[in-house]
Design an enzyme around this catalytic site. Structure first.
Site, PDB file in Angstrom:
ATOM      1  N   GLY A   1      44.793 -99.943  31.751  1.00  0.00           N
ATOM      2  CA  GLY A   1      44.437-101.129  30.972  1.00  0.00           C
ATOM      3  C   GLY A   1      43.343-101.890  31.707  1.00  0.00           C
ATOM      4  O   GLY A   1      43.538-102.331  32.846  1.00  0.00           O
TER       5      GLY A   1
ATOM      6  N   HIS B   1      61.991-111.971  32.093  1.00  0.00           N
ATOM      7  CA  HIS B   1      60.719-112.687  31.931  1.00  0.00           C
ATOM      8  C   HIS B   1      60.603-113.154  30.478  1.00  0.00           C
ATOM      9  O   HIS B   1      59.736-112.747  29.725  1.00  0.00           O
ATOM     10  CB  HIS B   1      59.572-111.732  32.286  1.00  0.00           C
ATOM     11  CG  HIS B   1      58.214-112.354  32.258  1.00  0.00           C
ATOM     12  ND1 HIS B   1      57.902-113.523  32.906  1.00  0.00           N
ATOM     13  CD2 HIS B   1      57.063-111.943  31.658  1.00  0.00           C
ATOM     14  CE1 HIS B   1      56.621-113.811  32.704  1.00  0.00           C
ATOM     15  NE2 HIS B   1      56.094-112.866  31.942  1.00  0.00           N
TER      16      HIS B   1
ATOM     17  N   GLY C   1      41.643-104.665  30.439  1.00  0.00           N
ATOM     18  CA  GLY C   1      41.359-105.904  29.709  1.00  0.00           C
ATOM     19  C   GLY C   1      41.218-107.062  30.684  1.00  0.00           C
ATOM     20  O   GLY C   1      40.668-106.915  31.784  1.00  0.00           O
TER      21      GLY C   1
ATOM     22  N   ASP D   1      41.102 -97.069  30.137  1.00  0.00           N
ATOM     23  CA  ASP D   1      41.269 -97.922  28.949  1.00  0.00           C
ATOM     24  C   ASP D   1      40.607 -97.214  27.773  1.00  0.00           C
ATOM     25  O   ASP D   1      39.444 -96.832  27.864  1.00  0.00           O
ATOM     26  CB  ASP D   1      40.614 -99.300  29.182  1.00  0.00           C
ATOM     27  CG  ASP D   1      41.120-100.322  28.165  1.00  0.00           C
ATOM     28  OD1 ASP D   1      41.067-100.022  26.950  1.00  0.00           O
ATOM     29  OD2 ASP D   1      41.583-101.396  28.582  1.00  0.00           O
TER      30      ASP D   1
ATOM     31  N   ARG E   1      57.366-112.771  23.643  1.00  0.00           N
ATOM     32  CA  ARG E   1      57.010-111.519  24.319  1.00  0.00           C
ATOM     33  C   ARG E   1      57.741-110.346  23.657  1.00  0.00           C
ATOM     34  O   ARG E   1      57.195-109.255  23.526  1.00  0.00           O
ATOM     35  CB  ARG E   1      57.387-111.593  25.801  1.00  0.00           C
ATOM     36  CG  ARG E   1      56.596-112.653  26.572  1.00  0.00           C
ATOM     37  CD  ARG E   1      56.982-112.664  28.035  1.00  0.00           C
ATOM     38  NE  ARG E   1      56.279-113.677  28.797  1.00  0.00           N
ATOM     39  CZ  ARG E   1      56.732-114.916  29.014  1.00  0.00           C
ATOM     40  NH1 ARG E   1      57.889-115.299  28.506  1.00  0.00           N
ATOM     41  NH2 ARG E   1      56.040-115.764  29.730  1.00  0.00           N
TER      42      ARG E   1
HETATM   43  N1  APR Z   1      46.301 -96.879  27.709  1.00  0.00           N
HETATM   44  C1  APR Z   1      45.570 -97.696  28.518  1.00  0.00           C
HETATM   45  N2  APR Z   1      45.147 -98.901  28.134  1.00  0.00           N
HETATM   46  C2  APR Z   1      45.452 -99.307  26.894  1.00  0.00           C
HETATM   47  C3  APR Z   1      46.201 -98.522  26.004  1.00  0.00           C
HETATM   48  C4  APR Z   1      46.625 -97.247  26.459  1.00  0.00           C
HETATM   49  N3  APR Z   1      47.339 -96.436  25.684  1.00  0.00           N
HETATM   50  N4  APR Z   1      46.347 -99.202  24.847  1.00  0.00           N
HETATM   51  C5  APR Z   1      45.710-100.381  24.991  1.00  0.00           C
HETATM   52  N5  APR Z   1      45.158-100.439  26.230  1.00  0.00           N
HETATM   53  C6  APR Z   1      44.332-101.490  26.809  1.00  0.00           C
HETATM   54  C7  APR Z   1      43.561-102.285  25.751  1.00  0.00           C
HETATM   55  O1  APR Z   1      42.438-101.553  25.258  1.00  0.00           O
HETATM   56  C8  APR Z   1      43.174-103.539  26.516  1.00  0.00           C
HETATM   57  O2  APR Z   1      41.877-103.470  27.060  1.00  0.00           O
HETATM   58  O3  APR Z   1      45.093-102.480  27.468  1.00  0.00           O
HETATM   59  C9  APR Z   1      44.215-103.594  27.662  1.00  0.00           C
HETATM   60  C10 APR Z   1      45.022-104.880  27.652  1.00  0.00           C
HETATM   61  O4  APR Z   1      44.148-105.897  27.975  1.00  0.00           O
HETATM   62  P1  APR Z   1      44.121-107.324  27.236  1.00  0.00           P
HETATM   63  O5  APR Z   1      44.254-107.122  25.774  1.00  0.00           O
HETATM   64  O6  APR Z   1      42.945-108.073  27.743  1.00  0.00           O
HETATM   65  O7  APR Z   1      45.469-107.993  27.747  1.00  0.00           O
HETATM   66  P2  APR Z   1      45.783-108.668  29.169  1.00  0.00           P
HETATM   67  O8  APR Z   1      45.604-110.127  29.065  1.00  0.00           O
HETATM   68  O9  APR Z   1      45.084-107.930  30.251  1.00  0.00           O
HETATM   69  O10 APR Z   1      47.359-108.407  29.246  1.00  0.00           O
HETATM   70  C11 APR Z   1      47.872-107.097  29.387  1.00  0.00           C
HETATM   71  O11 APR Z   1      49.916-107.892  30.374  1.00  0.00           O
HETATM   72  O12 APR Z   1      50.724-110.067  30.582  1.00  0.00           O
HETATM   73  C12 APR Z   1      50.794-108.882  29.866  1.00  0.00           C
HETATM   74  O13 APR Z   1      51.386-109.636  27.657  1.00  0.00           O
HETATM   75  C13 APR Z   1      50.356-109.106  28.444  1.00  0.00           C
HETATM   76  O14 APR Z   1      51.126-106.955  27.647  1.00  0.00           O
HETATM   77  C14 APR Z   1      49.976-107.712  28.027  1.00  0.00           C
HETATM   78  C15 APR Z   1      49.387-107.110  29.311  1.00  0.00           C
END
Ligand code: APR
Length: 336
Positions: A9, A198, A11, A34, A111
């Protein structure tokens, strides 16, 4: 320093993690996976071709790599849309999934409401880990936290010391910040633990809360502490409501790195983490927030606190909520 840290991930949280791992010199290599931007088969073909070439993971890795000469760090950064980038990692930090986002009317989901979407993502995460770095230690951040860690455990069947969730350090940090702010004392002086799941029933443990080793009740009255504990339980939502576009991302990344550094530097540091309980605190088979000693072997020991009767009751109530979400996981895994 580790040889390789995998970030699943890329993000908001993944981006801060990559940046900080480089700054802190925690690994020689970072592998970032990602799939974004996803290719939508309903889009016109030329749009699909553009999305196929784009990659958030590759872009973030190249951006950081191009800054390395400026800050004087030698780190290899590998980004990919598939899981090849995480091959051979010693440590995985998982943030894959959707975060909570405020709706146009300002409300936001719990959540737990992220479960069905993030469960599917977590199956891909588990498969990617199994194929590319089956022996890695895993810190998971994705929500609903306790249930996603439980899902990873069910899929990977790994030893309990090698899998943990990040929540307690973040929630305790929030509690400590609110206390420091109200008492007008340095955050460095405030220690406290938040335990349990959490979610909104997490347990800020007042009996663990001290300012420079002195019980917090010497500094703040009961009503103030109650208000702070209530705010702590809802602190994630407070940020979701303010940001509008997503959830907290700097403090969760720092909290996960606090855990990672305890493992990497073999600190044997006591950190509140989401760990598998096998009888401790009277809980069996669930991952719940408890204080644990973190060192080179991961979760080396769970520390059992003497909670007050009220804290025990609140902890049991929070564990019940975790159990309900995990029952839902079991149900969904049986009938996908
Ligand atoms: N494999 C890898 N990455 C993935 C997948 C996958 N199968 N599916 C989605 N993603 C990526 C998304 O493309 C995105 O870029 O996961 C990333 C999540 O990033 P954000 O949407 O920016 O979320 P973020 O704020 O980083 O939070 C991530 O942590 O705190 C928790 O609730 C929050 O579950 C969330 C996670």
């Amino acid at each position: 320093m580790l040889n390789k840290i995998a970030l699943i991930g890329g993000g908001y949280i993944g981006g801060v993690l990559a940046q900080e791992i480089v700054q802190r010199g925690l690994a020689r290599e970072i592998g970032l996976v990602d799939p974004a931007p996803l290719v939508n088969s309903a889009d016109p073909v030329d749009r699909q071709q553009v999305a196929r070439k784009q990659s958030v993971a590759k872009g973030k890795c190249l951006d950081i790599a191009e800054g390395l000469p400026t800050i004087g760090r030698d780190v290899r950064l590998v980004g990919s849309k598939d899981y090849s980038a995480i091959e051979g990692a010693d440590l995985v930090i998982n943030t894959a999934g959707v975060p909570r986002r405020a709706r146009p009317d300002g409300t936001f989901p719990s959540r737990e409401e992220l479960l069905s979407v993030n469960l599917k993502v977590t199956s891909e995460v588990a498969e990617g880990i199994m194929r590319n770095c089956p022996d890695a230690t895993i810190i998971s951040i994705a929500n609903p936290l306790d249930a996603i860690v439980y899902t990873l455990y069910k899929r990977l069947n790994c030893p309990r010391n090698k899998l943990m969730g990040m929540a307690g350090q973040l929630d305790s940090g929030r509690y400590r910040y609110f206390i420091a702010d109200a008492a007008k004392i340095s955050v460095e002086n405030v220690s406290a633990l938040v335990l349990g799941g959490h979610g909104d029933t997490m347990v800020p443990v007042r009996s663990s809360c001290q300012i420079a080793g002195i019980p917090v009740s010497k500094f703040l009255d009961d009503a103030t502490l109650r208000a702070i504990e209530d705010r702590t339980r809802k602190a994630g939502g407070e940020i979701v409501g303010l940001l509008g576009f997503g959830s907290a991302f700097v403090s969760p990344a720092w909290a996960a790195l606090e855990m990672a550094e305890a493992l990497i530097h073999d600190k044997r540091k006591i950190v509140p983490v989401c760990a598998k309980l096998d009888g401790e605190y009277g809980v069996n088979g669930l991952f719940v927030g408890v204080p644990a000693i973190l060192g080179k072997n991961g979760v080396e020991e769970i520390v059992q606190l003497d909670l007050t009767d009220a804290e025990k009751e609140a902890f049991a109530n929070s564990v019940d909520d975790v159990r309900k979400t995990c029952d839902e996981v079991d149900r969904m895994m049986k009938n996908p």
